[in-house]
Design an enzyme around this catalytic site. Structure first.
Site, mmCIF file in Angstrom:
data_model
loop_
_atom_site.group_PDB
_atom_site.id
_atom_site.type_symbol
_atom_site.label_atom_id
_atom_site.label_comp_id
_atom_site.label_asym_id
_atom_site.label_seq_id
_atom_site.Cartn_x
_atom_site.Cartn_y
_atom_site.Cartn_z
ATOM 1 N N ALA A 63 0.807 -1.183 0.022
ATOM 2 C CA ALA A 63 0.032 -0.086 -0.001
ATOM 3 C C ALA A 63 0.935 1.294 0.058
ATOM 4 O O ALA A 63 2.144 1.225 0.429
ATOM 5 C CB ALA A 63 -0.905 0.019 1.219
ATOM 6 N N GLY A 102 0.437 -5.004 0.712
ATOM 7 C CA GLY A 102 -0.646 -4.849 -0.187
ATOM 8 C C GLY A 102 -0.427 -5.555 -1.601
ATOM 9 O O GLY A 102 -1.272 -5.951 -2.411
ATOM 10 N N GLU A 105 -0.908 -9.140 -1.264
ATOM 11 C CA GLU A 105 -2.429 -9.385 -1.145
ATOM 12 C C GLU A 105 -3.233 -9.123 -2.539
ATOM 13 O O GLU A 105 -4.324 -10.175 -2.507
ATOM 14 C CB GLU A 105 -2.896 -8.163 -0.028
ATOM 15 C CG GLU A 105 -2.316 -8.392 1.157
ATOM 16 C CD GLU A 105 -2.908 -7.381 2.537
ATOM 17 O OE1 GLU A 105 -2.489 -6.396 2.130
ATOM 18 O OE2 GLU A 105 -3.616 -8.020 3.268
ATOM 19 N N GLU A 125 3.643 -5.911 6.922
ATOM 20 C CA GLU A 125 3.074 -5.004 7.708
ATOM 21 C C GLU A 125 3.346 -4.640 9.117
ATOM 22 O O GLU A 125 3.381 -3.635 9.647
ATOM 23 C CB GLU A 125 1.599 -5.121 7.404
ATOM 24 C CG GLU A 125 0.787 -4.844 6.176
ATOM 25 C CD GLU A 125 1.074 -5.933 5.143
ATOM 26 O OE1 GLU A 125 1.923 -6.949 5.299
ATOM 27 O OE2 GLU A 125 0.392 -5.798 4.011
HETATM 28 N N1 3HC Z 1 4.680 3.450 0.148
HETATM 29 C C1 3HC Z 1 5.114 4.595 -0.319
HETATM 30 N N2 3HC Z 1 6.439 4.982 -0.415
HETATM 31 C C2 3HC Z 1 7.279 3.735 -0.633
HETATM 32 C C3 3HC Z 1 6.732 2.925 -0.136
HETATM 33 C C4 3HC Z 1 5.441 2.347 0.176
HETATM 34 N N3 3HC Z 1 4.870 1.209 0.463
HETATM 35 N N4 3HC Z 1 8.035 1.745 -0.082
HETATM 36 C C5 3HC Z 1 8.821 2.223 -0.662
HETATM 37 N N5 3HC Z 1 8.519 3.551 -0.929
HETATM 38 C C6 3HC Z 1 9.474 4.741 -1.272
HETATM 39 C C7 3HC Z 1 10.578 4.950 -0.452
HETATM 40 O O1 3HC Z 1 10.260 5.924 0.792
HETATM 41 C C8 3HC Z 1 11.845 5.486 -1.173
HETATM 42 O O2 3HC Z 1 11.111 6.989 -1.385
HETATM 43 P P1 3HC Z 1 12.385 8.003 -1.615
HETATM 44 O O3 3HC Z 1 13.076 7.755 -2.779
HETATM 45 O O4 3HC Z 1 11.389 9.360 -1.766
HETATM 46 O O5 3HC Z 1 13.361 7.927 -0.471
HETATM 47 C C9 3HC Z 1 11.358 4.912 -2.524
HETATM 48 O O6 3HC Z 1 10.045 4.274 -2.576
HETATM 49 C C10 3HC Z 1 12.263 3.902 -2.907
HETATM 50 O O7 3HC Z 1 12.306 2.753 -1.600
HETATM 51 P P2 3HC Z 1 13.824 2.311 -1.095
HETATM 52 O O8 3HC Z 1 14.579 3.222 -0.952
HETATM 53 O O9 3HC Z 1 13.272 1.477 0.255
HETATM 54 O O10 3HC Z 1 14.056 1.310 -2.003
HETATM 55 P P3 3HC Z 1 14.650 -0.423 -2.177
HETATM 56 O O11 3HC Z 1 14.821 -0.623 -3.628
HETATM 57 O O12 3HC Z 1 16.158 0.066 -1.301
HETATM 58 O O13 3HC Z 1 13.576 -1.120 -1.439
HETATM 59 C C11 3HC Z 1 11.537 -1.971 -1.055
HETATM 60 C C12 3HC Z 1 12.338 -1.255 -1.954
HETATM 61 C C13 3HC Z 1 11.993 -3.355 -0.557
HETATM 62 C C14 3HC Z 1 10.128 -2.173 -1.613
HETATM 63 C C15 3HC Z 1 11.408 -1.220 0.161
HETATM 64 O O14 3HC Z 1 10.971 0.210 -0.198
HETATM 65 C C16 3HC Z 1 10.451 -1.469 1.437
HETATM 66 O O15 3HC Z 1 10.464 -2.383 1.908
HETATM 67 N N6 3HC Z 1 9.049 -0.786 1.168
HETATM 68 C C17 3HC Z 1 8.080 -1.096 2.205
HETATM 69 C C18 3HC Z 1 7.276 -2.225 1.708
HETATM 70 C C19 3HC Z 1 6.203 -2.483 2.832
HETATM 71 O O16 3HC Z 1 6.383 -2.260 3.920
HETATM 72 N N7 3HC Z 1 4.771 -2.686 2.147
HETATM 73 C C20 3HC Z 1 3.769 -2.944 2.860
HETATM 74 C C21 3HC Z 1 3.046 -1.515 3.106
HETATM 75 S S1 3HC Z 1 1.775 -1.469 4.118
HETATM 76 C C22 3HC Z 1 0.413 -2.458 3.286
HETATM 77 O O17 3HC Z 1 0.673 -2.615 2.275
HETATM 78 C C23 3HC Z 1 -0.798 -2.264 3.889
HETATM 79 C C24 3HC Z 1 -1.829 -3.240 3.490
HETATM 80 O O18 3HC Z 1 -1.693 -4.564 3.933
HETATM 81 C C25 3HC Z 1 -3.007 -2.748 3.546
#
Ligand code: 3HC
Length: 690
Positions: A63, A102, A105, A125
């Site tokens: 998400a 997400g 999912e 998450e």
């Molecule tokens: N939402 C918004 N922005 C995100 C994001 C997300 N889920 N994931 C990454 N970004 C952004 C980062 O903040 C970064 O932004 P910036 O360049 O402005 O600083 C950019 O994307 C690139 O991210 P990374 O520098 O972390 O890039 P990497 O290649 O090193 O890593 C990744 C990529 C493994 C995808 C890592 O970014 C990550 O772990 N992201 C979070 C993943 C996550 O936690 N997903 C679950 C979200 S909650 C959810 O899905 C709820 C649902 O169940 C309803």
């Protein structure tokens, strides 16, 4: 169709491409684009299979976290997943990169998942203080069983391709470009070689025993955290019919969204990325292929290990052969630990020791190095002598770094004719494990040299945080300040074990007395002696720790300090009480009781006060930089987001009120930082300064 989701028809396949850089997060545009694409393709008679893939570096990585805490926008991700799962035509997803949260999912709601080799999937998450809220807690157990789903969801770990296939998270592994794999996989559905089914139709078995055992496990592992417990409850609800289970998941998801831990953990997530945004980031870093380290003690060996593990070659210099052998032993031990922890293969360890690590006792042999990190004793004359010698032998353009933890980097740089090439690189012990690296930009450090410090941090998988020069830089300067309040409370009657326990309950891995025992009480003793010369006569001084040191009790390494140690167990050193009593009596103090709450309030208020000054005088670029220093270098509880994120949850006025109350006892130590007064006046927060 939409800017970020496009549709293309190839044969009988409707291809849906997501293109929302950098990570295809499922923000509102992606969600509505997906919803509309599937609606359109379902109605198109020429289409009999729908395949969803993503462009760029990854399938949907989750998400869009930036939307959290803002008013929700339709369609929600749950509705999109429902639309996919209930589509009358087979829908498949092509997964590459890191389909997380997400994103996974969405994939769970399609009727088959094709993984492209190298894909890593996960439901992280829980690490953000929430739970999978778009059906993940209901569909994961249907695909991989309750036990594996509990493990996956409560750990948040990334699962590599082969294991994902084995578990049943993906149905096949292919290689190639996502669009090509989408076309081939759609054909495979048509010709019956790729089976499809609705995840919601799969039966799941949930036994009371398994739920009880996960509840107990999580209770023991995460007593301070909120969301892991909700994860277990949500997965347990997969015993219900899917609609009811999804409702229960939603209810628990909203509880997590409303918890302060969610905000702290997401702040921590962004802090790791925010600290990379420094003024020097636009500069091209210098090449650092050949690295050298001077000093093979704990720090020098740790820094060397960290660089070797990141694939760099290192030449380590020590005074004599005996010291070289000692360093070799330490580094070998560190690498063996890496193998044991599964961080590295035995062959890699052997290759490093045979080919990547060399030693010398002659400083002139460092003339080829691109980057030389000095990690010798914390004595200015010794450091200056080394930098004078380095100035003579280092090649032009080589970066000369000091791992000093508090000394003036400007003065160190002044020992050379090239201060533009000098910076501080402050690693934290054990340097091959701790993630923080303070990058100290001195007055004359060239911008690309600072940029190289950040490039090194990235290469070593560390979190680089920019700091200006001051005694102790960001972290140790703040620590030196708030550590004193611990001694003040102690002298005034607080029980040291209670102090440790109160702060451990707050979320610190270890209380301050246990930390002192671990670090070695002699270290604090030496620092107090060093600072005694510069101390104001208004500063309150507490000597209990000095008396303890005089007995030769330096903490863990001598088996005895505040605590006595028996393996991993600690118990209070019974001989401390007499020392406390006599010191308090000598100081004329009548000991009083402290509540746990007062201990935490005083400790955190002291930490926040100095942290606020560090931001206000420009030592740190932003409050979030201070937060990152404490999260990645000082064991600050991640779910509280860092000291200044936590400060915002208290509010500037309350902090001022506390400081003014405490100042009635000691108005030298307790002074209200100007920045707090300004924030209280204009209603702003540290968050606003990020
Ligand atoms: N939402 C918004 N922005 C995100 C994001 C997300 N889920 N994931 C990454 N970004 C952004 C980062 O903040 C970064 O932004 P910036 O360049 O402005 O600083 C950019 O994307 C690139 O991210 P990374 O520098 O972390 O890039 P990497 O290649 O090193 O890593 C990744 C990529 C493994 C995808 C890592 O970014 C990550 O772990 N992201 C979070 C993943 C996550 O936690 N997903 C679950 C979200 S909650 C959810 O899905 C709820 C649902 O169940 C309803």
């Amino acid at each position: 169709m939409s800017d970020v989701v496009t549709v293309e028809i190839v044969g009988n396949a409707g291809l849906v491409a997501i293109d929302s850089p950098p990570v295809n997060a499922a923000g509102v545009a992606v969600r509505s684009g997906l919803f509309d694409a599937v609606t359109q393709l379902e109605a198109n008679d020429a289409v009999s299979v729908i395949a969803i893939y993503a462009k760029g570096r990854t399938f949907i990585a989750g998400a869009d976290i930036r939307e959290f805490g803002k008013p929700p926008q339709e369609p929600g991700l749950g509705a999109v997943c429902g639309k996919l799962e209930n589509c009358s035509k087979p829908v498949i997803s092509i997964l590459h990169g890191t389909p997380l949260g997400g994103g996974l999912e969405v994939a769970f709601s399609t009727h088959a998942r094709v993984g492209i080799a190298g894909v890593r999937v996960g439901l992280p998450e829980v690490l953000l203080g929430i739970l999978p809220g778009a059906g993940g807690t209901q569909r994961a157990p249907r695909l991989i069983g309750v036990d594996a789903a509990m493990e996956m969801i409560t750990s948040g770990r990334h699962i590599p391709t082969a294991e994902a296939k084995e578990l049943g998270l993906i149905d096949s592994i292919e290689s190639g470009d996502p669009r090509d794999v989408a076309i081939a996989s759609a054909e495979a559905v048509t010709n019956g070689t790729l089976a499809t089914r609705r995840t919601c139709d799969v039966k799941v078995e949930v036994s009371d025993e398994i739920v009880a055992s996960w509840k107990a496990k999580i209770e023991a592992k995460f007593p301070n955290l909120f969301s892991p417990h909700r994860c277990v409850e949500a997965v347990a609800a997969s015993a219900l019919p899917i609609d009811e289970g999804l409702k229960e998941e939603r209810r628990l998801f909203m509880q997590c969204m409303d918890s302060p831990q969610r905000s702290g953990l997401i702040h921590a997530f962004f802090s790791e990325r925010a600290v990379q945004k420094v003024p020097e980031a636009k500069e091209t870093p210098r090449d650092i292929a050949a690295m050298a380290v001077i000093g093979g003690g704990t720090m020098g060996s740790g820094i060397t290990t960290s660089a070797l593990m990141a694939g760099l070659s290192v030449k380590l210099m020590e005074r004599n052969d005996e010291a070289v052998e000692h360093a070799r032993k330490t580094i070998t031990g560190n690498l063996d630990g890496g193998v044991k922890r599964g961080k590295m293969k035995q062959e890699v360890r052997d290759d490093i020791l045979n080919n990547k690590l060399t030693f010398t006792t002659d400083i002139a042999a460092l003339d080829e190095a691109d980057l030389i990190i000095e990690a010798v004793f914390e004595e200015m004359p010794i450091k200056k002598d080394i930098f004078t010698q380095l100035d003579k032998i280092a090649k032009p353009g080589a970066i000369l770094a000091s791992n000093t933890s508090y000394l003036d980097v400007n003065e160190i740089a002044s020992a050379t004719s090239r201060p533009q090439d000098v910076l501080g690189l402050h690693f934290f012990s054990p340097a091959h494990i701790m993630r923080l690296l303070e990058v100290i930009a001195a007055e004359k450090t060239a911008p690309e040299v600072t940029a190289t410090g950040f490039a090194l941090a990235k290469k070593l998988k560390k979190v680089g945080v920019r700091s200006e020069v001051c005694d102790g830089f960001i972290g140790n300067r703040i620590l030196a300040h708030y550590r004193r309040v611990v001694d003040y409370m102690y002298m005034d009657g607080a029980d040291f074990e209670q102090v440790d326990k109160a702060l451990e309950a707050f979320g610190f891995a270890m209380g301050p007395f246990a930390v002192s025992d671990l670090a070695g009480l002699d270290i604090g003793w030496a620092t107090r002696k060093r600072l005694a010369k510069t101390r104001s006569n208004r500063e309150r001084v507490v000597d209990i720790s000095d008396r303890i040191c005089e007995n030769g009790w330096f903490g863990r390494k001598t088996g005895k300090g505040f605590y006595v140690y028996d393996g991993k167990n600690r118990s209070v050193n019974p001989e401390i009480k007499a020392i406390e009593d006599s010191e308090r009596a000598a100081a004329g103090v009548t000991p009083r009781n402290f509540t746990d709450e007062e201990i935490v309030d005083r400790y955190m208020t002291a930490m926040i006060s100095e942290a606020a000054r560090v931001v206000d005088d420009g030592t740190a670029l932003r409050p979030i930089d201070v937060d990152a220093v404490f999260l990645f270098g000082y064991g600050f509880p991640r779910f509280r987001g860092g000291p200044l994120h936590y400060a915002d949850t208290i509010g500037a006025q309350t902090l001022i009120d506390r400081i003014e109350t405490y100042a009635k006892e000691d108005d030298y130590y307790w002074q209200v930082p100007d920045i707090l007064r300004r924030m209280a006046n204009d209603g702003s927060t540290f968050g606003d300064l990020n």
